[in-house]
Design a protein around this motif. Sequence first.
Motif, PDB file in Angstrom:
ATOM      1  N   THR B 176      11.458  34.449  39.674  1.00 46.84           N
ATOM      2  CA  THR B 176      11.813  32.853  39.183  1.00 46.84           C
ATOM      3  C   THR B 176      10.378  31.713  39.403  1.00 46.84           C
ATOM      4  O   THR B 176      10.511  32.523  40.855  1.00 46.84           O
ATOM      5  N   LEU B 177       9.760  31.989  39.175  1.00 46.72           N
ATOM      6  CA  LEU B 177       8.806  31.078  40.055  1.00 46.72           C
ATOM      7  C   LEU B 177       9.008  29.541  39.921  1.00 46.72           C
ATOM      8  O   LEU B 177       9.974  28.209  40.245  1.00 46.72           O
ATOM      9  N   PRO B 178       8.304  28.955  41.040  1.00 47.50           N
ATOM     10  CA  PRO B 178       9.008  27.556  41.533  1.00 47.50           C
ATOM     11  C   PRO B 178       8.828  26.852  40.731  1.00 47.50           C
ATOM     12  O   PRO B 178       7.528  25.998  39.822  1.00 47.50           O
ATOM     13  N   LYS B 179       9.869  25.757  41.160  1.00 44.60           N
ATOM     14  CA  LYS B 179       9.928  24.905  40.118  1.00 44.60           C
ATOM     15  C   LYS B 179       8.570  23.434  39.153  1.00 44.60           C
ATOM     16  O   LYS B 179       7.905  23.282  40.667  1.00 44.60           O
ATOM     17  N   GLN B 180       8.235  23.894  38.405  1.00 37.56           N
ATOM     18  CA  GLN B 180       6.696  22.256  38.370  1.00 37.56           C
ATOM     19  C   GLN B 180       7.570  20.774  38.776  1.00 37.56           C
ATOM     20  O   GLN B 180       7.999  20.631  38.962  1.00 37.56           O
ATOM     21  N   ALA B 181       6.427  20.023  38.437  1.00 38.40           N
ATOM     22  CA  ALA B 181       6.391  18.726  38.615  1.00 38.40           C
ATOM     23  C   ALA B 181       7.455  17.976  37.696  1.00 38.40           C
ATOM     24  O   ALA B 181       7.749  17.243  37.886  1.00 38.40           O
ATOM     25  N   ASP B 182       7.307  18.474  36.669  1.00 39.45           N
ATOM     26  CA  ASP B 182       8.406  18.301  35.468  1.00 39.45           C
ATOM     27  C   ASP B 182       9.349  18.465  35.084  1.00 39.45           C
ATOM     28  O   ASP B 182       9.948  18.143  34.456  1.00 39.45           O
ATOM     29  N   ASN B 183       9.838  19.114  36.499  1.00 41.25           N
ATOM     30  CA  ASN B 183      11.030  20.038  36.535  1.00 41.25           C
ATOM     31  C   ASN B 183      11.664  20.711  36.495  1.00 41.25           C
ATOM     32  O   ASN B 183      12.412  21.825  36.066  1.00 41.25           O
ATOM     33  N   SER B 184      10.741  21.639  35.364  1.00 41.52           N
ATOM     34  CA  SER B 184      10.702  22.771  34.225  1.00 41.52           C
ATOM     35  C   SER B 184      10.575  24.344  34.980  1.00 41.52           C
ATOM     36  O   SER B 184      10.107  24.266  36.690  1.00 41.52           O
ATOM     37  N   GLN B 185      12.277  25.062  34.678  1.00 43.28           N
ATOM     38  CA  GLN B 185      11.724  25.900  35.233  1.00 43.28           C
ATOM     39  C   GLN B 185      11.102  27.154  33.963  1.00 43.28           C
ATOM     40  O   GLN B 185      11.529  27.423  33.268  1.00 43.28           O
ATOM     41  N   ALA B 186      11.152  28.323  35.304  1.00 41.59           N
ATOM     42  CA  ALA B 186      10.560  29.530  34.432  1.00 41.59           C
ATOM     43  C   ALA B 186      10.291  30.584  35.420  1.00 41.59           C
ATOM     44  O   ALA B 186      10.253  30.649  36.420  1.00 41.59           O
ATOM     45  N   VAL B 187      11.085  32.062  34.072  1.00 49.21           N
ATOM     46  CA  VAL B 187      11.141  33.768  34.625  1.00 49.21           C
ATOM     47  C   VAL B 187      10.054  34.469  34.500  1.00 49.21           C
ATOM     48  O   VAL B 187       9.246  34.511  33.448  1.00 49.21           O
ATOM     49  N   ALA B 188       9.309  34.568  35.784  1.00 52.35           N
ATOM     50  CA  ALA B 188       7.778  35.530  35.367  1.00 52.35           C
ATOM     51  C   ALA B 188       8.398  37.344  35.645  1.00 52.35           C
ATOM     52  O   ALA B 188       8.660  37.688  35.979  1.00 52.35           O
ATOM     53  N   ILE B 189       7.469  38.027  34.843  1.00 53.95           N
ATOM     54  CA  ILE B 189       8.237  38.578  34.127  1.00 53.95           C
ATOM     55  C   ILE B 189       6.848  39.954  34.969  1.00 53.95           C
ATOM     56  O   ILE B 189       5.364  39.644  34.003  1.00 53.95           O
ATOM     57  N   ARG B 190       6.616  41.009  35.914  1.00 52.72           N
ATOM     58  CA  ARG B 190       5.469  41.468  35.444  1.00 52.72           C
ATOM     59  C   ARG B 190       5.849  43.015  35.339  1.00 52.72           C
ATOM     60  O   ARG B 190       6.239  43.538  35.798  1.00 52.72           O
ATOM     61  N   LEU B 191       4.319  43.843  34.495  1.00 44.26           N
ATOM     62  CA  LEU B 191       4.448  44.609  33.708  1.00 44.26           C
ATOM     63  C   LEU B 191       3.419  45.857  34.550  1.00 44.26           C
ATOM     64  O   LEU B 191       1.727  44.757  34.262  1.00 44.26           O
ATOM     65  N   PHE B 192       3.213  46.471  34.552  1.00 36.88           N
ATOM     66  CA  PHE B 192       2.227  48.139  34.441  1.00 36.88           C
ATOM     67  C   PHE B 192       2.142  48.676  32.868  1.00 36.88           C
ATOM     68  O   PHE B 192       2.969  49.532  33.182  1.00 36.88           O
ATOM     69  N   ASN B 193       0.914  48.258  32.315  1.00 35.63           N
ATOM     70  CA  ASN B 193       0.698  50.119  31.262  1.00 35.63           C
ATOM     71  C   ASN B 193       0.608  51.032  32.123  1.00 35.63           C
ATOM     72  O   ASN B 193      -0.700  51.350  33.059  1.00 35.63           O
ATOM     73  N   ASP B 194       1.450  52.385  32.270  1.00 32.13           N
ATOM     74  CA  ASP B 194       1.226  53.642  33.062  1.00 32.13           C
ATOM     75  C   ASP B 194       1.172  54.018  32.296  1.00 32.13           C
ATOM     76  O   ASP B 194       1.523  55.203  32.393  1.00 32.13           O
ATOM     77  N   GLY B 195       1.052  54.357  30.287  1.00 35.31           N
ATOM     78  CA  GLY B 195       0.669  55.435  29.974  1.00 35.31           C
ATOM     79  C   GLY B 195      -0.114  55.325  29.540  1.00 35.31           C
ATOM     80  O   GLY B 195      -1.303  55.106  30.429  1.00 35.31           O
ATOM     81  N   THR B 196      -0.842  55.725  28.447  1.00 36.97           N
ATOM     82  CA  THR B 196      -2.418  55.688  28.522  1.00 36.97           C
ATOM     83  C   THR B 196      -3.089  55.126  27.113  1.00 36.97           C
ATOM     84  O   THR B 196      -4.367  55.567  26.739  1.00 36.97           O
ATOM     85  N   VAL B 197      -2.232  55.275  26.519  1.00 38.64           N
ATOM     86  CA  VAL B 197      -2.960  53.937  25.169  1.00 38.64           C
ATOM     87  C   VAL B 197      -2.587  52.624  25.515  1.00 38.64           C
ATOM     88  O   VAL B 197      -1.994  52.060  26.153  1.00 38.64           O
ATOM     89  N   VAL B 198      -2.776  52.170  24.305  1.00 36.83           N
ATOM     90  CA  VAL B 198      -3.239  50.607  24.265  1.00 36.83           C
ATOM     91  C   VAL B 198      -1.239  50.082  24.057  1.00 36.83           C
ATOM     92  O   VAL B 198      -1.105  51.204  23.214  1.00 36.83           O
ATOM     93  N   ASN B 199      -0.733  49.450  24.276  1.00 34.81           N
ATOM     94  CA  ASN B 199       0.955  49.724  24.487  1.00 34.81           C
ATOM     95  C   ASN B 199       1.100  47.986  23.858  1.00 34.81           C
ATOM     96  O   ASN B 199       0.571  46.375  24.413  1.00 34.81           O
ATOM     97  N   ASP B 200       1.644  47.912  22.522  1.00 31.21           N
ATOM     98  CA  ASP B 200       1.855  46.558  21.821  1.00 31.21           C
ATOM     99  C   ASP B 200       3.384  46.259  22.376  1.00 31.21           C
ATOM    100  O   ASP B 200       4.033  47.193  21.547  1.00 31.21           O
ATOM    101  N   ALA B 201       3.643  45.016  22.855  1.00 34.48           N
ATOM    102  CA  ALA B 201       5.237  45.454  22.840  1.00 34.48           C
ATOM    103  C   ALA B 201       6.159  44.197  22.924  1.00 34.48           C
ATOM    104  O   ALA B 201       4.731  43.059  22.802  1.00 34.48           O
ATOM    105  N   SER B 202       7.489  43.493  23.667  1.00 34.32           N
ATOM    106  CA  SER B 202       7.755  41.861  22.815  1.00 34.32           C
ATOM    107  C   SER B 202       8.755  42.212  23.984  1.00 34.32           C
ATOM    108  O   SER B 202       9.746  43.415  24.411  1.00 34.32           O
ATOM    109  N   VAL B 203       9.085  41.686  24.901  1.00 33.22           N
ATOM    110  CA  VAL B 203       9.407  41.286  25.810  1.00 33.22           C
ATOM    111  C   VAL B 203      10.321  40.285  25.766  1.00 33.22           C
ATOM    112  O   VAL B 203      10.321  39.026  25.914  1.00 33.22           O
ATOM    113  N   GLU B 204      12.445  40.872  26.018  1.00 30.05           N
ATOM    114  CA  GLU B 204      12.736  39.525  25.425  1.00 30.05           C
ATOM    115  C   GLU B 204      13.688  39.383  27.226  1.00 30.05           C
ATOM    116  O   GLU B 204      13.429  39.881  27.684  1.00 30.05           O
ATOM    117  N   LEU B 205      14.184  37.744  26.621  1.00 33.83           N
ATOM    118  CA  LEU B 205      14.962  37.523  28.273  1.00 33.83           C
ATOM    119  C   LEU B 205      16.526  37.011  27.167  1.00 33.83           C
ATOM    120  O   LEU B 205      16.411  36.234  27.184  1.00 33.83           O
TER     121      LEU B 205
END
Lengths: 198, 268
Positions: B176-205
Motif C-alpha cells: 500500500t502506498l502512503p495516503k495522498q494529500a487528497d486522502n486517496s489510497q493506492a496499491v503498488a505492485i512491483r513486477l520483474f520480467n524474468d523472461g527473455t521477450v517483451v511481455n504484454d500483460a494485464s495486472v488485475e487487483l
Amino acid sequence: MKNDLIVQLTNFQKSLSVTIALKTIGTRILLIITLFLAATFAQAQEASTSVNINLMDVLSIDTESAANGGTVDFRYETVEDYNSQKTTTIPKSLVVTFSKAFDVKVKANGEYFINGSNLIPINVITIQRNQSSTLAGRSAPVVLSTKDQVLVGGAALGSKLQLDLDYIIPQSKSSSNDILGKPSGTYTQTVTYTASAL
Amino acid sequence: MYKYLNFALTFIFLQLFTPFGFAQGVSMSPTRLFFTGKPGEVVSQNVVMHNGSENDYIFNINLKDWKREEDGTKVYFEPGILKQSSSAWISTLETNINLPAKSTQEVLVTMRIPADASTVEISNSMLFFTQIGKQKDELKLDKGIGIIALFEFGLHVYYTPPESKTISLDIISIETLPKQADNSQAVAIRLFNDGTVVNDASVELELTNTISGEEIKLMPINISMMPGTHQTITHRLPEHLKGKYSGVVIVKMAGSNDLRVGEKDFEF
C-alpha cells in the motif's frame, strides 16, 4: 423396356406406401432423429469452411482533430489580460482510434514562441486533459517544453477517443517579464502530439 | 445455416474494422514491429500508412532510442545513445513520405542485424512518422501567442534474438502506498520480467472485505515490459475504502496461459 420400368416403379411406390403406413410411432421417431442428424451433419459440413480474421493492430488519428494543423490563440490586449489566468479549451484536440493500450505525449518544437527576434519562453503554457475527454488514462498538467512529456498515459484502447485539452497561461506568467512588456505582434510555436502503443 | 453464419461473420468483420481501417483520418498499422533473425541477416517488414481523409499529408520519418522508467513512462533519447539501441540497424527507403488524400502507402522498414549482435538480449528503438506542417497551417492571429498543433505516430521496433522465447513475469512485491494529500489510497505492485521477450500483460487487483465478503474488482492495467526490467503498477483504490481486505493480484500474460497470482491482506 420402358413399360417394364414403369411397372417396377409402380410396385416400388406401392410397397413404400405400405411400409410407411405400417410404421410404428417408434420407427417414426427414429426416422426423425435420422433426418435431424443428417441435417446437422450437412450443416456441419457447410460450417466447416474456415474463416480467418487477421487482426492487425492499428492507430488512427482523425482529421477532425485540432492537432492537425489547427491553432490555439491567446490574445493580450487589456490590463485584465495581463493580470489574470487565461484558459483556452480546445475540444477534440486529438481524436484517436487505437486497437491497443497507448499513450499520448506532447512536446514543443522549439524553446520559444517566436516573433522575429522577440521571444516568449514556451513554459508559459500548461496543457492539461479536460474532464470532458473520452480518452481516459493517467494524466497530469504538463508545463510545455521541448522534451516529450506524458499527457495521457496507459490509455485504454477504443474507437474515436476524444482528447479535449485546456491550454493555460497562469496569471504568474501573464504578469511576468516573460509576457509583459514584450513588443506587440504574433508569437508562434509548433507543438507535436505523439501517439504510440504502450 | 451457412448464409446466416456468413452474414454474422460479415457483420462482425464490419463492426471490427469500420472504426479502424476505414476511419476518416490517417492510420498506421501495425503499431509495433518485431524483427527476429540471426546476426548478420537483413530482414524487412512493411508498415501501412493510410490516409482516408480529403487532405494531403507529408510525414518525416525519424528514429529515437527509448527506455521505460519503472512507472511505465517511455523516455526518448537521441538515436544510438542507449546500450540496447537498434537505431543504427534500422532504415527506410525514404526519410519523408507523401500521403495524398484517399491513398495508402507501404513503408518498408529494413533491419540489418549486425554480425556481432547479442544472441540473448533484445534491442529496441522507436520510428516516428511526424506530420510536417504546411503553408496553410498558419495562425489567423494578428497579435498574441499562438500554437500550431501537429501530430506524430510512434512505431515500436524490436529485435528479438531467435533463441529468446521465454514469456515470464515475477511479482516482486505488493504494497500500500502512503495516503495522498487528497486522502486517496493506492496499491503498488512491483513486477520483474524474468523472461527473455517483451511481455504484454494485464495486472488485475481484486479486494474482498474479510468481514462482509464484499468484492471489489479494479480495472485491469495493461503493461508492456522489456526483459530484465522492473515495473511498478499503481492501482488507485475507490474513495473512502475502509476495513480489512484480502487482496489478490492476477497477472495475465499475452501469448501464454500462465498466470501469476499474488495475495496480500490489507487494512485501510
